[in-house]
Design a protein around this motif. Structure first.
Motif, PDB file in Angstrom:
ATOM      1  N   LEU A   1     -14.877   5.025  14.142  1.00 52.65           N
ATOM      2  CA  LEU A   1     -15.170   6.539  14.085  1.00 52.65           C
ATOM      3  C   LEU A   1     -14.126   7.389  14.676  1.00 52.65           C
ATOM      4  O   LEU A   1     -14.087   8.723  14.393  1.00 52.65           O
TER       5      LEU A   1
ATOM      6  N   PRO B   1     -11.847   9.836  11.470  1.00 50.45           N
ATOM      7  CA  PRO B   1     -11.887  11.132  10.886  1.00 50.45           C
ATOM      8  C   PRO B   1     -11.100  12.186  11.597  1.00 50.45           C
ATOM      9  O   PRO B   1     -10.764  13.104  10.978  1.00 50.45           O
ATOM     10  N   LEU B   2     -10.904  12.014  12.906  1.00 49.17           N
ATOM     11  CA  LEU B   2     -10.352  13.002  13.453  1.00 49.17           C
ATOM     12  C   LEU B   2      -8.725  13.161  13.121  1.00 49.17           C
ATOM     13  O   LEU B   2      -8.448  14.290  12.831  1.00 49.17           O
TER      14      LEU B   2
ATOM     15  N   ALA C   1      -8.777  14.774   9.837  1.00 46.03           N
ATOM     16  CA  ALA C   1      -9.245  16.163   9.505  1.00 46.03           C
ATOM     17  C   ALA C   1      -7.934  17.016   9.961  1.00 46.03           C
ATOM     18  O   ALA C   1      -7.726  17.865   9.369  1.00 46.03           O
TER      19      ALA C   1
ATOM     20  N   VAL D   1     -15.698  21.225  10.766  1.00 50.30           N
ATOM     21  CA  VAL D   1     -15.379  19.499  10.485  1.00 50.30           C
ATOM     22  C   VAL D   1     -14.509  19.053  11.658  1.00 50.30           C
ATOM     23  O   VAL D   1     -15.008  17.810  12.125  1.00 50.30           O
ATOM     24  N   LEU D   2     -13.650  19.623  12.414  1.00 49.77           N
ATOM     25  CA  LEU D   2     -12.765  19.156  13.414  1.00 49.77           C
ATOM     26  C   LEU D   2     -13.740  18.811  14.689  1.00 49.77           C
ATOM     27  O   LEU D   2     -13.431  17.816  15.123  1.00 49.77           O
TER      28      LEU D   2
ATOM     29  N   ALA E   1     -15.755  15.776  14.002  1.00 49.77           N
ATOM     30  CA  ALA E   1     -14.922  14.578  13.953  1.00 49.77           C
ATOM     31  C   ALA E   1     -14.399  14.197  15.283  1.00 49.77           C
ATOM     32  O   ALA E   1     -14.194  13.048  15.781  1.00 49.77           O
TER      33      ALA E   1
ATOM     34  N   ALA F   1     -17.406  12.453  17.102  1.00 47.04           N
ATOM     35  CA  ALA F   1     -17.160  11.018  16.713  1.00 47.04           C
ATOM     36  C   ALA F   1     -16.132  10.061  17.256  1.00 47.04           C
ATOM     37  O   ALA F   1     -16.285   9.153  17.581  1.00 47.04           O
ATOM     38  N   GLY F   2     -14.819  10.843  17.231  1.00 49.04           N
ATOM     39  CA  GLY F   2     -13.861  10.026  18.215  1.00 49.04           C
ATOM     40  C   GLY F   2     -14.233   9.943  19.606  1.00 49.04           C
ATOM     41  O   GLY F   2     -13.838   8.958  20.042  1.00 49.04           O
TER      42      GLY F   2
ATOM     43  N   ALA G   1      -3.637   6.972  11.655  1.00 44.14           N
ATOM     44  CA  ALA G   1      -5.124   6.678  11.303  1.00 44.14           C
ATOM     45  C   ALA G   1      -5.090   5.459  10.467  1.00 44.14           C
ATOM     46  O   ALA G   1      -5.856   4.626  10.791  1.00 44.14           O
TER      47      ALA G   1
END
Length: 422
Positions: free
Chosen positions: A296, A299-300, A303, A312-313, A316, A319-320, A383
């Motif tokens: 997870l 995604p950051l 993004a 969105v940032l 993300a 989640a991070g 990533a």
């Protein structure tokens, strides 16, 4: 709802853990003031980023170098006493730095030895923490205990830097460091009152190097342990790169500082969410779950690569943050449940050393890598590195073989009663 909250807070009914938690929470409030205050204070006193770098490095390098030594001694001595002495050393160093900044007598040549002492004390403190938790609560409550300790850290990390900034603006960076020093003294007082059954000592006639080697064998003989430590090394490397290139990518952008601040705040929120989640979920395969949840964080990075809009940032980033704390709770709990008490601190020292080893390299090379290869390219590679290290870990049979400790309600109730009455 009230029953669920009461169950989540069950470890705090145990006197020993309650004192450990209180000491941890108080010291963390002070410690989260320190990075902002020290950085701003040194820059104000010297006007030199190079001097600031030297002071910060003086605190970080000894921690990495001395961690294995600290792990051995934390297995030889009562852990709460090791932590208490470490806290008192940190109180002395932070207090001395505070006095220099408040009185205008700051000198780099004096600050560097103080930071070396601080970093060395932390090298003894860190391996002791998880090992002590394994002594203060029964096995069935370890995950909740670890989550509560982490939650205190997450909440302090959200509020501490803001408070430090206010103190620097309204008074002096030295006052923030003075509060940090005082928090270490109060934490030491709570640890002094902490009573636990002594764990079997690592002192079995073998030499210091022999005990150090025994800790290494405990790591290398378990695929789920060494693969996790390797994964953490790359987590810290890529996170360091993100924290350099993330704000760099926003230079000249209208969103700028506010956007990056929102991202950091989102990470803090996600960390708290991960801690709360860890109070309730008990996966059958904790290490497998940890590896999956760590994805997870990806995604950051994506993004930033895609220049995603602010909502969105932030999502993300949340989640991070969750990807940091929930896996940590599962990892620490599994270590405490699977390893013998007399080697736990030494294994933890290898864990902490692995986590810290590549972080300075990430900070050092991120800027030049971004300049030569491009910020988006470097973040995309970071990533991909996170994905590959997690998938590689999932290929090991031992990762899948580790099952969570099966709670035995009646036994745990008895253990809780015994711990509570102590």
């Amino acid at each position: 709802m009230r029953t669920a909250v009461r169950a989540s807070l069950a470890p705090l009914r145990i006197t020993a853990f309650r004192r450990q938690f209180t000491a941890h929470a108080i010291s963390m409030v002070g410690s989260t003031l320190s990075p902002v205050a020290l950085s701003l204070g040194v820059l104000d006193a010297t006007g030199s980023p190079a001097m600031l770098g030297a002071v910060l490095a003086a605190g970080g390098v000894p921690t990495v170098v001395m961690l294995l030594v600290g792990g051995v001694w934390a297995d030889r001595l009562p852990r709460q006493k090791v932590m208490m002495v470490s806290n008192l050393v940190c109180a002395m160093t932070q207090g001395a730095l505070a006095v220099m900044l408040i009185t205008g007598t700051f000198r780099v040549e004096a600050a560097i030895p103080l930071q070396i002492l601080y970093g060395t004390a932390m090298a003894f403190f860190l391996p002791s923490t998880g090992a002590l938790t394994a002594q203060t609560v029964p096995k069935g409550l370890l995950q909740k205990a670890n989550a509560l300790l982490s939650l205190a850290t997450s909440l302090s990390g959200s509020l501490g830097p803001l408070l430090a900034g206010l103190l620097v603006v309204s008074a002096s960076a030295g006052w923030a460091l003075l509060i940090d020093g005082a928090s270490f003294v109060v934490a030491a007082m709570f640890l002094r009152r902490l009573r636990v059954d002594n764990t079997p000592s690592a002192t079995d006639g073998s030499s210091f190097l022999g005990q150090l080697a025994e800790g290494l064998r405990e790591v290398t003989s378990r695929g789920w342990v060494w693969s996790s430590i390797v994964a953490f090394m790359f987590t810290h490397l890529t996170t360091a790169i993100l924290f350099v290139l993330g704000p760099t990518s926003m230079v000249g952008n209208d969103r700028g500082v506010l956007t990056w601040s929102a991202v950091v705040a989102g990470i803090s929120v996600g960390q708290a969410v991960g801690d709360v989640t860890a109070l309730h979920v008990k996966p059958r395969r904790p290490i497998v779950t940890a590896r999956v949840v760590e994805l997870l964080a990806v995604p950051l990075f994506v993004a930033f690569v895609l220049d995603a809009p602010l909502p969105v940032l932030i999502m993300a980033a949340i989640a991070g943050g969750l990807a940091m704390t929930l896996p940590d709770a599962l990892w620490f709990t599994t270590l405490q449940q699977q390893l013998a008490p007399q080697v736990l601190a030494r294994v933890s020292s290898y864990d902490w050393m692995g986590s810290f080893a590549l972080r300075p390299i990430g900070y050092a090379v991120a800027g030049s890598l971004g300049a030569h290869a491009g910020v988006t390219t470097v973040l995309a590679v970071a990533a991909g590195t996170l994905v590959l290290t997690r998938l590689a870990g999932l290929l090991l049979p031992s990762v899948w073989a580790v099952r969570r400790h099966v709670d035995r309600p009646s036994a745990d109730a008895g253990d809780l009663a015994a711990h509570t009455s102590s």
